[in-house]
Motif scaffolding. Structure first.
Motif, PDB file in Angstrom:
ATOM      1  N   UNK A   1      63.129  24.019  31.576  1.00  0.00           N
ATOM      2  CA  UNK A   1      62.422  24.572  30.405  1.00  0.00           C
ATOM      3  C   UNK A   1      62.600  23.765  29.133  1.00  0.00           C
ATOM      4  N   UNK A   2      62.445  22.476  29.225  1.00  0.00           N
ATOM      5  CA  UNK A   2      62.699  21.626  28.050  1.00  0.00           C
ATOM      6  C   UNK A   2      61.773  21.928  26.874  1.00  0.00           C
TER       7      UNK A   2
ATOM      8  N   UNK B   1      54.574  11.601  21.358  1.00  0.00           N
ATOM      9  CA  UNK B   1      54.305  11.769  22.788  1.00  0.00           C
ATOM     10  C   UNK B   1      55.419  11.228  23.684  1.00  0.00           C
ATOM     11  N   UNK B   2      56.271  10.378  23.143  1.00  0.00           N
ATOM     12  CA  UNK B   2      57.386   9.921  23.987  1.00  0.00           C
ATOM     13  C   UNK B   2      58.350  11.085  24.235  1.00  0.00           C
ATOM     14  N   UNK B   3      58.644  11.820  23.165  1.00  0.00           N
ATOM     15  CA  UNK B   3      59.551  12.958  23.330  1.00  0.00           C
ATOM     16  C   UNK B   3      58.887  14.023  24.227  1.00  0.00           C
TER      17      UNK B   3
ATOM     18  N   UNK C   1      67.794  18.064  28.669  1.00  0.00           N
ATOM     19  CA  UNK C   1      67.149  17.143  27.721  1.00  0.00           C
ATOM     20  C   UNK C   1      68.205  16.475  26.835  1.00  0.00           C
ATOM     21  N   UNK C   2      69.225  17.255  26.447  1.00  0.00           N
ATOM     22  CA  UNK C   2      70.297  16.671  25.630  1.00  0.00           C
ATOM     23  C   UNK C   2      71.044  15.598  26.428  1.00  0.00           C
TER      24      UNK C   2
ATOM     25  N   UNK D   1      60.334  15.375  27.860  1.00  0.00           N
ATOM     26  CA  UNK D   1      60.593  16.792  28.202  1.00  0.00           C
ATOM     27  C   UNK D   1      59.926  17.121  29.543  1.00  0.00           C
ATOM     28  N   UNK D   2      58.670  16.709  29.653  1.00  0.00           N
ATOM     29  CA  UNK D   2      57.910  16.996  30.876  1.00  0.00           C
ATOM     30  C   UNK D   2      58.561  16.335  32.102  1.00  0.00           C
ATOM     31  N   UNK D   3      58.894  15.035  31.974  1.00  0.00           N
ATOM     32  CA  UNK D   3      59.482  14.319  33.115  1.00  0.00           C
ATOM     33  C   UNK D   3      60.844  14.915  33.483  1.00  0.00           C
ATOM     34  N   UNK D   4      61.590  15.351  32.480  1.00  0.00           N
ATOM     35  CA  UNK D   4      62.883  15.995  32.751  1.00  0.00           C
ATOM     36  C   UNK D   4      62.662  17.250  33.588  1.00  0.00           C
ATOM     37  N   UNK D   5      61.713  18.084  33.143  1.00  0.00           N
ATOM     38  CA  UNK D   5      61.438  19.335  33.874  1.00  0.00           C
ATOM     39  C   UNK D   5      61.057  19.049  35.324  1.00  0.00           C
ATOM     40  N   UNK D   6      60.182  18.046  35.516  1.00  0.00           N
ATOM     41  CA  UNK D   6      59.705  17.751  36.881  1.00  0.00           C
ATOM     42  C   UNK D   6      60.876  17.280  37.754  1.00  0.00           C
TER      43      UNK D   6
END
Ligand code: HEM
Length: 500
Positions: A194-195, A172-174, A203-204, A178-183
């Motif tokens: 679109x992570x 769930x950390x990954x 994300x990278x 991904x979610x926080x990056x998208x937001x």
């Protein structure tokens, strides 16, 4: 005779020089009557942390109970640092006498890292104050409300991802990263990263920023505790590949937006920066040239996504290992939100138990271990008379403060009830500060909280969260400066038997 005198003189000199090289001024705190963590020769008090044997926040935190004093000292190599523990003194430093402590103790050297040093996080006062005022509208309450539909879109991607992985162990950390990056990318730059669909470059870049390699940890450690290493090895805080990627994406979007004209309805970060640049904003020689624009974009991205992802991931973990809390929270969500509709701001704001649960996560797992300040002029602490010398780094350790049994009894336990209306009002000022405090506190607090709450709500509306056989409880933190759980945070999701 003269010959012997010379030999004795040179030997004494050598011993003195060696002693200074190895022990420096390790009597600095003793001379001032300040209790301190005993230093080891040459390396100081943080050898265990530097060698990766302990999480810095937890390591410093354990000394909160050892000294009966409003502060204690330690040495990073030979430099004396002061940790303040008394809530009144914390309030004085962070709020009341802020002007004497307005800068973060963090390397800010334009020749070594022109991008990071010019970003809001590292830049020094008075340019900091001017810049912060200019950037604040992007993260004001009015703007945050407008971000709800954008966050909802990212939430839908998160839900699809969980749907595809129901019954499997999910890290769930990954997932949260991904979610926080998208937001944050969507809210700041108006771009879909679109992570969840692909290993997107944002994300990278995020992984390069927050990775836990030895080199990455050494650089983070050095920026706070070993500035000389930064200077000698010319360490850049952020990998060049990540900086280049963000620079290219940001400038491309910026130029396109500039050509198409700023839409005043959509005051995202890019539009705010275009407006500032068009207005010719300049302060004390600091101009918004391309490097400085990129610096702000990179700072908001890097400061924001990891802290928010960490808070979300630890909340999901706590809900899985505390099914009673999960049940109670789902009941609240059920009573407030309609099944078939997206979430709205007022729904999220009205959920008291949700707020209590997220607050308790941030008490138990503050995403940032320390609030760092630097003393800008000799400063006499009113209550004790100790003079803090100009240039001394000051720390507030959140893992010490938030686990202090005097303020949070049974501190190892996850108890959202600590933050109920009745109990919350008894929490002493400046004993709970997951976003820092005062004028230099987190600028992205409202966005961070909102994106976490919206994800938790959407997940609990649709899934139950359960432990996996590999879930580790109680969580142990890795020895790296960035707060991460040892062995990750694996959990399982199941569809709810009765959807609502
Ligand atoms: C739950 C999420 C978050 C947590 C727990 C968190 C925590 C913190 C903390 C503890 C600080 C240091 C405050 C101090 O020194 O007093 C900070 C600073 C900062 N944060 Fe956050 N943060 C979060 C989300 C965000 C987001 C979403 C953004 C941006 C979009 C952001 C941007 C920043 C920036 C730019 C600073 C430096 C502010 C300054 O020096 O003026 N943070 N954050």
């Amino acid at each position: 005779m003269l010959y012997w005198f010379l030999i004795i003189f040179l030997a004494t000199l050598l011993v003195k020089v060696l002693h200074h090289f190895i022990f420096g001024n390790y009597d600095y705190w003793k001379k001032r009557g300040v209790p301190y963590i005993q230093p080891k020769p040459f390396f100081g008090s943080l050898v265990e942390v530097a060698l990766g044997g302990a999480h810095p926040g937890k390591y410093i935190g354990q000394y909160y109970y050892k000294f009966n004093s409003p502060y204690f000292g330690f040495f990073a190599f030979k430099k004396p640092y002061l940790v303040i523990t008394d809530p009144e003194l914390i309030k004085t430093v962070l709020i009341r006498d802020f002007n004497s402590f307005a800068n973060r103790h963090f390397v800010s050297d334009k020749k070594i890292d022109p991008v990071v040093s010019n970003g809001l996080f590292a830049i020094k006062n008075p340019v900091w104050r001017w810049l912060r005022q200019k950037l604040s509208p992007f993260l004001s309450l009015a703007k945050i409300k407008l971000m709800v539909p954008i966050i909802q879109e990212c939430n839908d991607c998160l839900k699809d991802y969980i749907n595809e992985n129901v019954g499997k162990a999910v890290e769930v950390k990954e997932m949260s990263a991904k979610y926080a990056t998208d937001v944050i990318v969507k809210c700041s730059f108006g771009i879909n990263s679109n992570s969840f669909k692909c290993e997107d470059e944002f994300r990278l870049a995020g992984k390069a920023l927050m990775g836990q390699s030895f080199m990455r940890s050494l650089k983070v450690f050095s920026y706070y505790y070993a500035p000389k290493l930064v200077k000698i090895f010319k360490f850049r805080f952020i990998e060049s590949s990540a900086v280049e990627f963000i620079r290219n994406v940001f400038l491309e979007t910026y130029r396109k937006r500039e050509e198409s004209g700023v839409n005043n309805q959509r005051l995202d970060l890019i539009n705010i920066l275009i407006k500032m640049r068009n207005e010719g904003a300049e302060f004390d020689g600091f101009k918004l040239d391309e490097d400085n624009l990129v610096a702000q974009a990179l700072t908001l991205f890097s400061s924001g996504f990891e802290a928010a992802a960490s808070t979300l991931a630890f909340t999901l973990h706590e809900l899985a290992v505390n099914p009673d809390v999960q049940h109670k929270l789902r009941e609240e969500i059920r009573s407030v939100t309609a099944t078939d509709k997206g979430l709205c701001f007022s729904d999220i704001q009205s959920m008291k138990y949700l707020d209590m649960a997220v607050s308790e996560t941030m008490r138990k797992f503050p995403a940032v271990s320390f609030i760092h300040r630097e003393c800008l002029e000799d400063y006499k602490i009113p209550s004790t008379g100790l003079v803090i010398q100009k240039g001394t780094p000051i720390l507030v350790g959140l893992y010490g403060l938030h686990y202090d049994e005097r303020h949070f009894p049974d501190a190892q336990k996850y108890k959202p009830e600590r933050f109920s209306d009745d109990n919350g009002s008894n929490i002493t000022n400046c004993t709970y500060i997951p976003f820092g405090q005062g004028p230099r506190a987190c600028i992205g607090q409202m966005l961070g909280i909102l994106l976490v709450k919206m994800a938790v709500t959407e997940i609990l509306r649709n899934f139950s969260i359960e432990r996996d056989s590999t879930t580790v409880e109680p969580v142990l933190l890795t020895p790296f400066p960035i707060v991460q759980a040892k062995g990750g945070l694996p959990l399982r999701f199941k569809h709810l038997s009765v959807n609502f």
